[in-house]
Design a protein around this motif. Structure first.
Motif, PDB file in Angstrom:
ATOM      1  N   ASN A 137     -24.629   4.516  12.093  1.00 31.84           N
ATOM      2  CA  ASN A 137     -24.383   3.115  11.766  1.00 31.84           C
ATOM      3  C   ASN A 137     -25.338   2.201  12.532  1.00 31.84           C
ATOM      4  O   ASN A 137     -25.843   1.209  11.990  1.00 31.84           O
ATOM      5  N   ASN A 179     -28.828  -0.055  10.717  1.00 32.96           N
ATOM      6  CA  ASN A 179     -28.494  -1.486  10.700  1.00 32.96           C
ATOM      7  C   ASN A 179     -27.092  -1.766  10.161  1.00 32.96           C
ATOM      8  O   ASN A 179     -26.886  -2.710   9.395  1.00 32.96           O
ATOM      9  N   LYS A 201     -25.206  -0.330   7.999  1.00 36.33           N
ATOM     10  CA  LYS A 201     -25.014  -0.225   6.555  1.00 36.33           C
ATOM     11  C   LYS A 201     -24.347   1.088   6.146  1.00 36.33           C
ATOM     12  O   LYS A 201     -24.220   1.379   4.961  1.00 36.33           O
ATOM     13  N   ASN A 227     -21.454   3.565   5.330  1.00 39.03           N
ATOM     14  CA  ASN A 227     -20.062   3.504   4.902  1.00 39.03           C
ATOM     15  C   ASN A 227     -19.197   4.331   5.852  1.00 39.03           C
ATOM     16  O   ASN A 227     -19.538   5.465   6.187  1.00 39.03           O
ATOM     17  N   ASN A 257     -23.618   3.877  -0.195  1.00 38.48           N
ATOM     18  CA  ASN A 257     -22.225   3.659  -0.578  1.00 38.48           C
ATOM     19  C   ASN A 257     -21.878   4.415  -1.860  1.00 38.48           C
ATOM     20  O   ASN A 257     -21.251   3.873  -2.782  1.00 38.48           O
TER      21      ASN A 257
END
Length: 243
Positions: A48, A52, A54, A56, A134
């Motif tokens: 994570n 940056n 992003k 999930n 994602n």
């Protein structure tokens, strides 16, 4: 080491949906090694940071589930290799570099309980990429299958192998992935070059239409003419830059 011990990940885990949190709790009861749980949480935490923020949060669930199953497989001497690792290194370089470090950390921390095989690297890359985009890992694997199916078809039409380490191959793959994503989301593009592409790249356009028949028949994906026009340009580059 790229990892810091004992990070507070409780807030990050709260990002899971309710049903996912329930699945995660059930999985924790199935995993026999608390060490593996801690290591996976640490990898997710650092992923994570590296991407940056992003990633999930479901990566906590999917990666632990995969590695727990991989542990059971290795106990039974069942090794599954991901056959296109070099390709992943070229297409997803950031995910690949992080996954190499993550695998090194995983192997180091899990000794002497188990030494995860190097074959896990490809699967780590796919899990990281899925969490970054994602998407479900199963969808990422399906997209990879679609890409391989299309490339093999194009190679048969060209009657030659395509160099998978060129920027033209990477562009083709990424365009195809985005085209599939747009189709599933109902997003349409306008291609102002379509008529010119049809006229100048006739053979490549015909190949793109044949590819679409495969996509429609096997994967229920039907790209429109605008998408096929862009795909034609990438096929043209694959053919001419491959020489």
């Amino acid at each position: 080491d790229i990892f810091v011990e004992n990070n507070d990940i409780e807030n990050f885990l709260l990002a899971l949906e309710k049903d996912e949190a329930i699945k995660y709790k059930e999985l924790l009861e199935q995993v026999s090694s608390n060490k593996l749980i801690d290591v996976v949480q640490e990898i997710v935490y650092k992923a994570n940071e590296a991407f940056n923020y992003k990633i999930n949060a479901k990566l906590n669930l999917t990666l632990l589930d995969h590695l727990n199953f991989a542990w059971q497989r290795q106990k039974n001497n069942i090794i599954i290799n991901y056959p296109f690792l070099d390709e992943l290194r070229f297409i997803y370089p950031k995910e690949y570099d992080f996954s190499k470090k993550a695998l090194h950390y995983l192997k180091k921390k899990m000794k002497p309980d188990i030494c995860f095989d190097e074959s896990e690297l490809g699967f780590l890359v796919l899990h990281i990429h899925a969490a970054l985009k994602n998407e479900k890992v199963s969808n990422v694997l399906l997209n990879r299958e679609i890409v391989y199916t299309c490339i093999e078809f194009i190679e048969r039409k060209f009657n030659e192998k395509i160099d998978r380490k060129t920027i033209y191959y990477s562009r083709f793959v990424k365009h195809l992935e985005y085209a599939i994503h747009r189709y599933k989301k109902g997003i349409q593009l306008q291609n102002v070059l379509l008529n010119s592409v049809k006229d100048i790249c006739k053979n490549e356009y015909y190949i793109s239409k044949e590819l679409n028949i495969i996509l429609k028949t096997k994967y229920h994906i039907d790209l429109d003419e605008n998408e096929l026009g862009y795909l034609t340009l990438h096929i043209y580059n694959l053919k001419n830059r491959n020489k």
